[in-house]
Design an enzyme around this catalytic site. Structure first.
Site, PDB file in Angstrom:
ATOM      1  N   CYS A   1       0.823  -1.225   0.017  1.00 46.42           N
ATOM      2  CA  CYS A   1      -0.017   0.089   0.137  1.00 46.42           C
ATOM      3  C   CYS A   1       0.940   1.255   0.052  1.00 46.42           C
ATOM      4  CB  CYS A   1      -1.023  -0.272   1.081  1.00 46.42           C
ATOM      5  SG  CYS A   1      -2.323   1.346   0.886  1.00 46.42           S
TER       6      CYS A   1
ATOM      7  N   HIS B   1      -3.927  -5.031   0.323  1.00 50.06           N
ATOM      8  CA  HIS B   1      -3.359  -5.438   1.424  1.00 50.06           C
ATOM      9  C   HIS B   1      -3.533  -7.083   1.818  1.00 50.06           C
ATOM     10  CE1 HIS B   1      -2.758  -1.710   3.497  1.00 50.06           C
ATOM     11  NE2 HIS B   1      -3.665  -1.148   2.893  1.00 50.06           N
TER      12      HIS B   1
ATOM     13  N   GLU C   1      -1.462  -8.889   3.392  1.00 47.12           N
ATOM     14  CA  GLU C   1      -1.444  -9.259   4.936  1.00 47.12           C
ATOM     15  C   GLU C   1      -2.730  -9.404   5.549  1.00 47.12           C
ATOM     16  OE1 GLU C   1      -1.281  -6.032   3.998  1.00 47.12           O
ATOM     17  OE2 GLU C   1      -1.912  -4.857   5.618  1.00 47.12           O
TER      18      GLU C   1
END
Ligand SMILES: [Mn+2]
Length: 249
Positions: A115, A219, A221
Protein backbone atom coordinates in the site's frame (compact mmCIF):
# COMPACT_ATOMS: atom_id res chain seq x y z
CA UNK A 1 18.20 -24.10 6.72
CA UNK A 2 17.53 -21.22 9.07
CA UNK A 3 14.38 -19.23 8.51
CA UNK A 4 15.00 -15.82 6.94
CA UNK A 5 14.72 -12.72 9.11
CA UNK A 6 12.12 -10.33 7.74
CA UNK A 7 12.16 -6.75 9.00
CA UNK A 8 8.77 -5.03 8.88
CA UNK A 9 8.61 -1.24 9.11
CA UNK A 10 6.65 0.02 12.09
CA UNK A 11 4.91 3.28 12.73
CA UNK A 12 3.86 5.28 15.76
CA UNK A 13 0.44 5.91 17.25
CA UNK A 14 -0.87 7.77 20.24
CA UNK A 15 -4.08 8.01 22.23
CA UNK A 16 -6.26 11.04 21.49
CA UNK A 17 -7.75 11.56 24.95
CA UNK A 18 -7.11 11.06 28.64
CA UNK A 19 -4.03 11.02 30.81
CA UNK A 20 -1.81 9.60 28.04
CA UNK A 21 -3.06 11.81 25.20
CA UNK A 22 -0.17 12.43 22.82
CA UNK A 23 2.13 9.86 24.44
CA UNK A 24 3.66 7.86 21.58
CA UNK A 25 3.57 4.13 21.08
CA UNK A 26 5.49 2.05 18.54
CA UNK A 27 2.98 0.17 16.40
CA UNK A 28 2.43 -2.38 13.65
CA UNK A 29 -0.67 -4.32 12.58
CA UNK A 30 -0.48 -7.90 13.85
CA UNK A 31 -1.43 -9.27 10.42
CA UNK A 32 2.01 -8.43 8.94
CA UNK A 33 3.68 -10.44 11.68
CA UNK A 34 1.31 -13.40 11.31
CA UNK A 35 1.65 -13.38 7.49
CA UNK A 36 5.44 -13.63 7.73
CA UNK A 37 5.33 -16.44 10.29
CA UNK A 38 2.74 -18.35 8.26
CA UNK A 39 4.97 -18.08 5.19
CA UNK A 40 8.10 -19.40 6.92
CA UNK A 41 9.92 -16.22 7.95
CA UNK A 42 10.92 -14.79 11.31
CA UNK A 43 9.39 -11.32 11.69
CA UNK A 44 11.25 -8.43 13.26
CA UNK A 45 9.44 -5.16 13.76
CA UNK A 46 11.67 -2.29 12.67
CA UNK A 47 10.57 0.45 15.07
CA UNK A 48 9.99 3.93 13.68
CA UNK A 49 12.75 6.39 14.65
CA UNK A 50 14.63 9.31 13.12
CA UNK A 51 18.27 8.25 13.57
CA UNK A 52 19.71 7.44 10.12
CA UNK A 53 22.58 5.36 11.49
CA UNK A 54 20.26 3.25 13.61
CA UNK A 55 17.86 2.74 10.70
CA UNK A 56 20.72 1.53 8.47
CA UNK A 57 21.93 -0.78 11.21
CA UNK A 58 18.46 -2.30 11.53
CA UNK A 59 18.45 -3.21 7.82
CA UNK A 60 21.88 -4.84 8.09
CA UNK A 61 20.47 -7.23 10.67
CA UNK A 62 17.65 -8.65 8.55
CA UNK A 63 17.54 -10.58 5.26
CA UNK A 64 14.70 -8.60 3.63
CA UNK A 65 12.28 -5.83 4.46
CA UNK A 66 8.54 -5.37 4.20
CA UNK A 67 7.21 -1.81 4.17
CA UNK A 68 3.87 -1.62 5.93
CA UNK A 69 0.94 0.64 5.04
CA UNK A 70 0.04 3.97 6.59
CA UNK A 71 -0.16 7.67 5.88
CA UNK A 72 -0.07 9.42 2.52
CA UNK A 73 3.36 10.09 1.04
CA UNK A 74 4.52 13.72 1.34
CA UNK A 75 3.90 15.15 -2.17
CA UNK A 76 6.95 17.42 -2.21
CA UNK A 77 8.98 14.19 -2.39
CA UNK A 78 7.74 13.91 -5.98
CA UNK A 79 7.76 17.62 -6.68
CA UNK A 80 4.08 18.46 -6.07
CA UNK A 81 2.51 20.95 -3.71
CA UNK A 82 -0.19 19.45 -1.48
CA UNK A 83 -3.62 19.38 -3.12
CA UNK A 84 -6.98 19.73 -1.41
CA UNK A 85 -7.68 15.99 -1.14
CA UNK A 86 -4.31 14.94 0.23
CA UNK A 87 -4.80 12.82 3.35
CA UNK A 88 -2.81 12.85 6.58
CA UNK A 89 0.96 12.90 6.08
CA UNK A 90 3.84 11.87 8.34
CA UNK A 91 7.07 13.23 6.79
CA UNK A 92 9.33 11.74 9.48
CA UNK A 93 8.03 8.30 8.61
CA UNK A 94 8.66 9.00 4.92
CA UNK A 95 12.25 9.69 5.94
CA UNK A 96 12.42 6.49 8.02
CA UNK A 97 11.02 4.33 5.20
CA UNK A 98 13.25 6.05 2.63
CA UNK A 99 16.40 5.13 4.58
CA UNK A 100 15.07 1.57 4.90
CA UNK A 101 14.48 1.35 1.13
CA UNK A 102 17.81 2.92 0.13
CA UNK A 103 19.82 0.80 2.56
CA UNK A 104 18.07 -2.43 1.54
CA UNK A 105 18.64 -1.60 -2.12
CA UNK A 106 22.33 -0.87 -1.51
CA UNK A 107 22.79 -4.12 0.42
CA UNK A 108 20.75 -6.07 -2.17
CA UNK A 109 18.12 -7.17 0.33
CA UNK A 110 14.70 -7.88 -1.18
CA UNK A 111 11.95 -5.30 -0.57
CA UNK A 112 8.20 -5.83 -0.46
CA UNK A 113 6.17 -2.62 -0.18
CA UNK A 114 2.51 -2.81 0.74
CA UNK A 115 0.00 0.00 0.00
CA UNK A 116 1.85 3.11 1.20
CA UNK A 117 5.07 1.05 0.86
CA UNK A 118 4.23 0.35 -2.80
CA UNK A 119 3.59 4.07 -3.39
CA UNK A 120 6.73 5.17 -1.58
CA UNK A 121 8.92 2.72 -3.55
CA UNK A 122 7.56 4.30 -6.73
CA UNK A 123 8.35 7.81 -5.45
CA UNK A 124 11.84 7.00 -4.12
CA UNK A 125 12.87 5.52 -7.46
CA UNK A 126 11.62 8.55 -9.38
CA UNK A 127 7.90 8.05 -10.05
CA UNK A 128 4.91 10.15 -8.99
CA UNK A 129 1.50 9.62 -7.38
CA UNK A 130 -1.96 11.02 -7.77
CA UNK A 131 -2.68 12.62 -4.38
CA UNK A 132 -6.24 11.37 -4.67
CA UNK A 133 -8.03 9.08 -7.12
CA UNK A 134 -10.22 11.95 -8.25
CA UNK A 135 -7.18 13.68 -9.80
CA UNK A 136 -6.70 10.73 -12.18
CA UNK A 137 -8.76 10.20 -15.31
CA UNK A 138 -11.14 7.30 -15.93
CA UNK A 139 -11.26 5.91 -12.40
CA UNK A 140 -14.53 4.02 -12.31
CA UNK A 141 -14.29 1.52 -9.46
CA UNK A 142 -14.29 1.86 -5.69
CA UNK A 143 -10.73 1.59 -4.35
CA UNK A 144 -11.56 2.30 -0.74
CA UNK A 145 -13.96 -0.49 0.04
CA UNK A 146 -16.65 -0.47 2.69
CA UNK A 147 -16.26 -4.19 3.29
CA UNK A 148 -14.21 -6.03 5.94
CA UNK A 149 -10.44 -6.11 5.62
CA UNK A 150 -10.19 -9.70 4.40
CA UNK A 151 -12.99 -9.48 1.82
CA UNK A 152 -11.93 -9.03 -1.81
CA UNK A 153 -13.88 -6.43 -3.74
CA UNK A 154 -12.19 -5.81 -7.10
CA UNK A 155 -10.37 -7.82 -9.73
CA UNK A 156 -6.88 -7.33 -11.11
CA UNK A 157 -5.25 -8.60 -14.27
CA UNK A 158 -1.75 -9.98 -13.91
CA UNK A 159 1.26 -9.56 -16.20
CA UNK A 160 2.21 -13.03 -17.45
CA UNK A 161 5.88 -12.25 -17.15
CA UNK A 162 6.08 -11.24 -13.50
CA UNK A 163 6.60 -12.30 -9.91
CA UNK A 164 2.84 -12.66 -9.50
CA UNK A 165 2.29 -14.86 -12.57
CA UNK A 166 2.49 -18.28 -10.94
CA UNK A 167 0.51 -17.09 -7.92
CA UNK A 168 -2.47 -16.00 -10.01
CA UNK A 169 -2.28 -18.72 -12.66
CA UNK A 170 -5.48 -17.69 -14.42
CA UNK A 171 -4.11 -14.20 -15.01
CA UNK A 172 -6.88 -12.71 -12.88
CA UNK A 173 -6.84 -12.00 -9.16
CA UNK A 174 -9.33 -10.69 -6.63
CA UNK A 175 -8.11 -8.28 -3.99
CA UNK A 176 -9.19 -6.00 -1.19
CA UNK A 177 -8.71 -2.27 -1.67
CA UNK A 178 -8.04 0.44 0.93
CA UNK A 179 -6.32 3.26 -0.90
CA UNK A 180 -7.27 6.74 -2.11
CA UNK A 181 -3.91 7.46 -3.76
CA UNK A 182 -2.50 5.69 -6.83
CA UNK A 183 0.61 5.67 -8.97
CA UNK A 184 0.63 8.36 -11.64
CA UNK A 185 3.99 8.07 -13.44
CA UNK A 186 5.75 4.78 -12.81
CA UNK A 187 9.38 4.96 -11.65
CA UNK A 188 12.09 4.29 -14.25
CA UNK A 189 13.40 0.74 -13.85
CA UNK A 190 10.00 -0.60 -12.80
CA UNK A 191 7.10 -2.19 -14.67
CA UNK A 192 3.43 -2.47 -13.75
CA UNK A 193 2.60 -6.13 -13.12
CA UNK A 194 -1.06 -5.90 -12.06
CA UNK A 195 -3.84 -3.51 -13.01
CA UNK A 196 -7.45 -3.06 -11.99
CA UNK A 197 -10.10 -2.87 -14.71
CA UNK A 198 -10.00 0.94 -14.65
CA UNK A 199 -6.25 0.92 -15.27
CA UNK A 200 -4.92 1.59 -11.77
CA UNK A 201 -1.42 0.15 -11.29
CA UNK A 202 -2.03 -2.33 -8.47
CA UNK A 203 1.48 -3.87 -8.37
CA UNK A 204 4.97 -3.03 -9.60
CA UNK A 205 8.23 -4.95 -9.92
CA UNK A 206 11.76 -3.76 -10.66
CA UNK A 207 13.39 -4.75 -13.93
CA UNK A 208 16.73 -5.51 -12.29
CA UNK A 209 16.60 -9.24 -11.64
CA UNK A 210 19.48 -9.24 -9.14
CA UNK A 211 17.40 -8.09 -6.22
CA UNK A 212 13.61 -8.15 -6.11
CA UNK A 213 11.76 -4.92 -5.29
CA UNK A 214 8.02 -5.49 -5.32
CA UNK A 215 5.13 -3.13 -4.65
CA UNK A 216 1.56 -4.27 -3.91
CA UNK A 217 -1.21 -1.67 -3.74
CA UNK A 218 -3.74 -3.87 -1.93
CA UNK A 219 -3.39 -5.50 1.52
CA UNK A 220 -2.47 -9.21 1.21
CA UNK A 221 -1.48 -9.25 4.91
CA UNK A 222 -5.14 -8.66 5.81
CA UNK A 223 -6.22 -11.61 3.64
CA UNK A 224 -3.44 -14.16 4.09
CA UNK A 225 -5.19 -16.04 6.91
CA UNK A 226 -8.20 -16.76 4.71
CA UNK A 227 -7.07 -16.36 1.08
CA UNK A 228 -4.51 -18.73 -0.45
CA UNK A 229 -3.40 -16.22 -3.08
CA UNK A 230 -2.59 -13.58 -0.49
CA UNK A 231 -0.67 -16.18 1.51
CA UNK A 232 1.24 -17.24 -1.61
CA UNK A 233 2.55 -13.69 -2.11
CA UNK A 234 4.28 -13.85 1.29
CA UNK A 235 5.35 -17.46 0.72
CA UNK A 236 6.93 -16.71 -2.65
CA UNK A 237 8.63 -13.57 -1.31
CA UNK A 238 10.09 -15.44 1.66
CA UNK A 239 11.10 -18.42 -0.50
CA UNK A 240 12.88 -15.93 -2.77
CA UNK A 241 14.72 -14.47 0.25
CA UNK A 242 15.73 -18.01 1.25
CA UNK A 243 17.04 -18.91 -2.21
CA UNK A 244 18.96 -15.65 -2.36
CA UNK A 245 20.62 -16.41 0.98
CA UNK A 246 21.58 -19.86 -0.25
CA UNK A 247 23.26 -18.35 -3.31
CA UNK A 248 25.37 -16.14 -1.05
CA UNK A 249 26.76 -19.08 0.94
MN1 LIG B 1 -7.46 -0.96 -5.64
Amino acid sequence: MKKPLIGISGSTTHLENGLFAGYKRSSLDQSYIDSVIRAGGVPYVLPFNTDDEIIEEMVKNVDAIILSGGNDVFPLLYGEEPKEKLGEIFPDRDHFDTILIKTAEKLKKPILGICRGHQLINVIFGGTLHQDLSYAENISIKHFQKAKWNVFTHSISIDKNSFLNDIFESGIGFVNSFHHQIINKIAPGFKPIAKSSDGVIEAIENLNTQNLILGIQWHPEMMSATDKYAHKIFKKFIDYVKSKKKDEI
